[in-house]
Each structure stands twice: as structure tokens, then as C-alpha cells.
Scaffold this motif. Structure first.
Motif, short mmCIF file in Angstrom:
data_model
loop_
_atom_site.label_atom_id
_atom_site.label_comp_id
_atom_site.label_asym_id
_atom_site.label_seq_id
_atom_site.Cartn_x
_atom_site.Cartn_y
_atom_site.Cartn_z
N UNK A 47 1.16 -1.30 0.45
CA UNK A 47 -0.27 0.11 0.12
C UNK A 47 0.61 1.27 0.07
N UNK A 48 2.13 1.34 0.83
CA UNK A 48 3.08 2.27 0.86
C UNK A 48 3.56 2.55 -0.59
N UNK A 49 3.80 2.34 -1.41
CA UNK A 49 4.78 1.57 -2.35
C UNK A 49 3.58 2.27 -3.45
N UNK A 50 2.37 1.60 -3.68
CA UNK A 50 1.04 2.03 -4.20
C UNK A 50 1.10 4.12 -4.40
N UNK A 51 1.20 4.27 -2.98
CA UNK A 51 1.08 6.01 -2.62
C UNK A 51 1.74 6.89 -3.81
N UNK A 52 3.01 5.95 -3.89
CA UNK A 52 3.83 6.90 -5.49
C UNK A 52 2.64 7.57 -6.30
N UNK A 53 2.38 8.69 -7.23
CA UNK A 53 1.74 9.15 -7.70
C UNK A 53 2.40 7.72 -9.34
N UNK A 54 1.29 7.65 -10.06
CA UNK A 54 2.23 7.11 -11.36
C UNK A 54 2.75 5.86 -11.58
N UNK A 55 2.56 5.15 -10.44
CA UNK A 55 3.43 3.45 -10.75
C UNK A 55 2.51 2.20 -9.83
N UNK A 56 2.37 1.45 -10.48
CA UNK A 56 2.08 0.33 -10.52
C UNK A 56 2.87 -0.43 -9.43
N UNK A 57 2.92 -1.51 -8.71
CA UNK A 57 3.51 -2.26 -7.98
C UNK A 57 3.08 -3.80 -7.63
N UNK A 58 4.09 -4.57 -7.81
CA UNK A 58 3.73 -6.23 -7.62
C UNK A 58 4.89 -7.05 -7.11
N UNK A 59 4.24 -7.20 -6.18
CA UNK A 59 5.59 -8.03 -5.37
C UNK A 59 5.70 -8.89 -4.97
N UNK A 60 6.45 -10.59 -4.69
CA UNK A 60 6.51 -11.21 -4.37
C UNK A 60 8.37 -11.45 -3.78
N UNK A 61 6.78 -12.26 -2.65
CA UNK A 61 8.13 -12.56 -1.51
C UNK A 61 8.19 -13.35 -0.17
N UNK A 62 9.16 -13.74 0.15
CA UNK A 62 9.09 -13.84 1.81
C UNK A 62 9.30 -15.46 1.40
N UNK A 63 8.42 -16.39 0.67
CA UNK A 63 8.61 -17.84 1.19
C UNK A 63 9.47 -18.71 1.59
N UNK A 64 9.26 -19.54 2.04
CA UNK A 64 10.21 -20.49 2.70
C UNK A 64 11.16 -20.81 1.45
N UNK A 65 12.49 -21.15 2.17
CA UNK A 65 13.95 -21.08 1.44
C UNK A 65 13.76 -22.26 0.76
N UNK A 66 14.46 -21.64 -0.62
CA UNK A 66 14.23 -22.95 -1.30
C UNK A 66 15.46 -24.09 -1.05
N UNK A 67 15.84 -24.95 -1.96
CA UNK A 67 16.40 -26.15 -1.66
C UNK A 67 18.12 -25.31 -0.90
N UNK A 68 18.53 -24.47 -1.58
CA UNK A 68 20.02 -24.18 -0.72
C UNK A 68 19.94 -23.23 0.47
N UNK A 69 18.53 -22.47 0.70
CA UNK A 69 18.43 -22.12 2.09
C UNK A 69 18.23 -20.93 1.19
N UNK A 70 17.71 -20.22 0.25
CA UNK A 70 18.05 -18.90 -0.19
C UNK A 70 16.31 -18.46 -0.28
N UNK A 71 16.50 -17.39 0.03
CA UNK A 71 15.46 -16.20 0.03
C UNK A 71 15.56 -15.27 -0.58
#
Length: 183
Positions: A47-71
Motif C-alpha cells: 500500500x505504501x509503495x502504491x502511494x507514489x503517484x504514477x506507478x503500480x507495483x507487484x511484489x513477491x517474496x517472503x516464501x520459505x527458503x529453496x533447497x539451497x536455503x535462499x530467500x
């Protein structure tokens, strides 16, 4: 006897593989996640990012680590027709700090990728803006045939960006003003 030796060797290999897998699994979940205090929720950040005039946002992340332990996180912003980015370093800093402040899910431990789709003819380069803001090393702007650019900010332990960000989840950054303007 040879048959027994092969059987024992097979058991040892399987046991060793299981032990290695168990060790890897234990490390995968040592990554901090779901902080009880500090930062902001994923929805608050979006919501905060969406407050910037003239941009739309799509975010993904916070998922459990992959097999290598990376996030990590991927945040994509699109500049709407009729707008342009006027302060790229401030935009990239805000997006990076915003993602780092999300207390839900897993802490990013490899990278925060920021993709920007700008209007045709724009010379905005996300990586150059990230370098100007001190998030990544400087490099020459990449000549593009599309209006898309990407900045990949490494947040591994000991990285300059991780040192700059501090403890996770980070403080919630204020929504910047004047990072976009009508074209």
C-alpha cells in the motif's frame, strides 16, 4: 561376502545422504521469519509503495527458503503513461528499504530484485539508480531495446547492502515525495 559388502556400502551411502539432507534441512530453517515486532506487514508495504503517484507495483517474496536455503524478494514497478521517474536513487532506496522492513514471511538472505518498466523512450536504468544510491557497485548503463530495467541488490551476510540495511525487519521508510512527476 562380496554381496554383504555391497549391501553395507549401499546402506552407508543412503545413511550418509540422509544425514547430509537432514543437515541441509536444519540450516534452511535457521533463516529468520515472521518477526513478532518491528517493520510492517506485506500489505502495508504494498500500500505504501502504491502511494507514489504514477506507478503500480507487484511484489513477491517472503516464501520459505529453496533447497539451497535462499530467500529473496522481487518487486516490479510499472510507470504509468503520463508519468516519469525524476529521482531514481530515492525510488530504489525506498523500494529496497520497504522490502527489508516486511516482518512477515522469511527475511531475504540473497537478493532483492527491483524491476522497473518505464514508458517507451525513457532512459531510466534501475541498476544505475541503485548504484547512485549506494546499493550496488557502479557500472555502465545497459543499452536496452525495451523499457524494462533491473537492479539486483545482494543482501547476503556481510554484503554492503546488508550492512546499510541493518537488522531485519528494518524500520519502515517514509514514502518519498517527488520521485515521479507528470511527463
Amino acid at each position: 561376502m562380496a554381496r554383504l559388502d555391497r549391501w553395507i556400502a549401499t546402506v552407508l551411502v543412503i545413511t550418509g545422504m540422509a544425514s547430509l539432507t537432514a543437515c541441509t534441512q536444519a540450516r534452511r530453517y535457521d533463516i529468520p521469519h515472521d518477526a513478532q515486532t518491528g517493520g510492517q506487514t506485506f500489505d502495508e508495504m504494498t500500500a505504501a509503495v502504491s502511494e507514489i503517484p504514477g506507478i503500480s507495483v507487484d511484489v513477491s517474496g517472503g516464501d520459505p527458503p529453496n533447497i539451497k536455503g535462499n530467500t529473496g524478494y522481487e518487486i516490479s514497478v510499472t510507470v504509468q503513461p503520463g508519468y516519469r521517474i525524476v529521482d531514481g536513487p530515492a525510488l530504489i532506496s525506498f523500494l529496497t528499504e520497504s522490502v527489508w522492513s516486511v516482518r512477515e514471511g522469511y527475511m531475504p538472505n540473497t537478493q532483492i530484485a527491483i524491476g522497473v518498466t518505464d514508458n517507451a523512450g525513457s532512459d531510466f536504468d534501475a541498476a544505475s539508480a541503485a548504484a547512485a544510491a549506494g546499493w550496488i557497485a557502479s557500472r555502465d548503463a545497459v543499452k536496452r531495446s525495451t523499457a524494462y530495467s533491473l537492479a539486483t541488490i545482494g543482501v547476503e551476510d556481510g554484503s554492503p547492502a546488508r550492512e546499510k540495511l541493518g537488522d531485519w525487519p528494518g524500520d519502515v521508510p517514509a514514502v518519498p515525495t517527488n520521485v515521479t512527476a507528470p511527463s
